[in-house]
Design a protein around this motif. Structure first.
Motif, PDB file in Angstrom:
ATOM      1  N   LEU A  10       0.845  -1.188   0.000  1.00 22.61           N
ATOM      2  CA  LEU A  10       0.000   0.000   0.000  1.00 22.61           C
ATOM      3  C   LEU A  10       0.887   1.247   0.000  1.00 22.61           C
ATOM      4  O   LEU A  10       1.744   1.392   0.891  1.00 22.61           O
ATOM      5  CB  LEU A  10      -0.902   0.000   1.231  1.00 22.61           C
ATOM      6  N   ARG A  37      -0.778  -6.395 -15.492  1.00 20.76           N
ATOM      7  CA  ARG A  37      -1.530  -6.117 -14.282  1.00 20.76           C
ATOM      8  C   ARG A  37      -3.015  -6.313 -14.515  1.00 20.76           C
ATOM      9  O   ARG A  37      -3.491  -6.224 -15.655  1.00 20.76           O
ATOM     10  CB  ARG A  37      -1.258  -4.692 -13.781  1.00 20.76           C
ATOM     11  N   ALA A  39      -6.584  -4.998 -12.700  1.00 25.38           N
ATOM     12  CA  ALA A  39      -7.311  -4.232 -11.699  1.00 25.38           C
ATOM     13  C   ALA A  39      -8.646  -4.918 -11.410  1.00 25.38           C
ATOM     14  O   ALA A  39      -9.147  -5.679 -12.246  1.00 25.38           O
ATOM     15  CB  ALA A  39      -7.542  -2.817 -12.196  1.00 25.38           C
ATOM     16  N   PRO A  87      -3.701   6.344  -8.291  1.00 23.71           N
ATOM     17  CA  PRO A  87      -4.713   5.377  -7.850  1.00 23.71           C
ATOM     18  C   PRO A  87      -5.086   4.379  -8.949  1.00 23.71           C
ATOM     19  O   PRO A  87      -5.366   3.209  -8.636  1.00 23.71           O
ATOM     20  CB  PRO A  87      -5.897   6.274  -7.476  1.00 23.71           C
ATOM     21  N   GLU A  88      -5.057   4.811 -10.197  1.00 21.45           N
ATOM     22  CA  GLU A  88      -5.402   3.905 -11.291  1.00 21.45           C
ATOM     23  C   GLU A  88      -4.337   2.852 -11.567  1.00 21.45           C
ATOM     24  O   GLU A  88      -4.547   1.967 -12.391  1.00 21.45           O
ATOM     25  CB  GLU A  88      -5.701   4.686 -12.581  1.00 21.45           C
ATOM     26  N   ASP A  89      -3.209   2.931 -10.882  1.00 21.81           N
ATOM     27  CA  ASP A  89      -2.195   1.875 -10.977  1.00 21.81           C
ATOM     28  C   ASP A  89      -2.505   0.715 -10.032  1.00 21.81           C
ATOM     29  O   ASP A  89      -1.804  -0.308 -10.062  1.00 21.81           O
ATOM     30  CB  ASP A  89      -0.806   2.434 -10.643  1.00 21.81           C
ATOM     31  N   THR A  90      -3.510   0.860  -9.216  1.00 22.18           N
ATOM     32  CA  THR A  90      -3.897  -0.202  -8.293  1.00 22.18           C
ATOM     33  C   THR A  90      -4.302  -1.457  -9.063  1.00 22.18           C
ATOM     34  O   THR A  90      -5.171  -1.409  -9.935  1.00 22.18           O
ATOM     35  CB  THR A  90      -5.065   0.257  -7.404  1.00 22.18           C
ATOM     36  N   LEU A 114       0.013  -7.700  -5.072  1.00 19.38           N
ATOM     37  CA  LEU A 114      -0.979  -6.632  -5.084  1.00 19.38           C
ATOM     38  C   LEU A 114      -0.335  -5.283  -4.791  1.00 19.38           C
ATOM     39  O   LEU A 114       0.390  -5.137  -3.794  1.00 19.38           O
ATOM     40  CB  LEU A 114      -2.069  -6.922  -4.050  1.00 19.38           C
ATOM     41  N   VAL A 115      -0.637  -4.315  -5.638  1.00 18.53           N
ATOM     42  CA  VAL A 115      -0.217  -2.928  -5.429  1.00 18.53           C
ATOM     43  C   VAL A 115      -1.471  -2.084  -5.248  1.00 18.53           C
ATOM     44  O   VAL A 115      -2.359  -2.096  -6.098  1.00 18.53           O
ATOM     45  CB  VAL A 115       0.595  -2.407  -6.633  1.00 18.53           C
ATOM     46  N   THR A 116      -1.534  -1.370  -4.140  1.00 21.15           N
ATOM     47  CA  THR A 116      -2.665  -0.494  -3.864  1.00 21.15           C
ATOM     48  C   THR A 116      -2.146   0.923  -3.690  1.00 21.15           C
ATOM     49  O   THR A 116      -1.273   1.167  -2.854  1.00 21.15           O
ATOM     50  CB  THR A 116      -3.407  -0.934  -2.594  1.00 21.15           C
ATOM     51  N   VAL A 117      -2.681   1.834  -4.480  1.00 20.08           N
ATOM     52  CA  VAL A 117      -2.290   3.230  -4.407  1.00 20.08           C
ATOM     53  C   VAL A 117      -3.492   4.023  -3.900  1.00 20.08           C
ATOM     54  O   VAL A 117      -4.501   4.163  -4.596  1.00 20.08           O
ATOM     55  CB  VAL A 117      -1.839   3.770  -5.774  1.00 20.08           C
ATOM     56  N   SER A 118      -3.375   4.497  -2.697  1.00 23.09           N
ATOM     57  CA  SER A 118      -4.507   5.172  -2.069  1.00 23.09           C
ATOM     58  C   SER A 118      -4.030   6.111  -0.981  1.00 23.09           C
ATOM     59  O   SER A 118      -3.040   5.816  -0.295  1.00 23.09           O
ATOM     60  CB  SER A 118      -5.464   4.142  -1.474  1.00 23.09           C
TER      61      SER A 118
END
Length: 119
Positions: A10, A37, A39, A87-90, A114-118
């Motif tokens: 994260l 990836r 999503a 965020p759209e890279d999540t 998992l990659v979460t951009v937030s």
């Protein structure tokens, strides 16, 4: 060859993250390698690819200038350095083996990370 991605987590928008993909098998260095990836609720998409020796690369327009793919054949590892994350890279990120730089020429994907951009 077997593939295992790691390094996800994260992060906040604008931050950086480096993913690694460990490959097993003596034929690793003979393959092109790529990152894809997926999503939530979307189809898997191509992110980046790299040639055998690491001298040629190819990126999706959405990550060009922000992501860098590299490989260390001595360590049987492929990397994806991600900067200025959005965020759209999540997504779940997968590494894959292929035969060219073209996304259609990849036939095996390992377990993802998992990659979460937030914020």
């Amino acid at each position: 060859v077997q593939l295992q991605a790691s390094g996800g987590g994260l992060v906040q928008p604008g931050e950086s993250l480096r993913l690694s993909c460990a490959a097993s098998g003596r034929t690793y260095s003979s393959y092109y390698m790529g990152w894809f990836r997926q999503a939530p609720g979307k189809e898997r998409e191509f992110v980046a690819a790299i040639g055998w020796g690491g001298g040629t690369t190819y990126y999706a327009d959405s990550v060009k200038g922000r992501f860098t793919i590299s490989r260390d054949n001595a360590q049987n590892t492929v990397y994806l350095q991600m900067s200025s994350l959005k965020p759209e890279d999540t997504a779940v990120y997968y590494c894959a083996r292929g035969f060219t730089l073209a996304p259609r020429d990849y036939d095996y994907w390992g377990q993802g990370t998992l990659v979460t951009v937030s914020s």
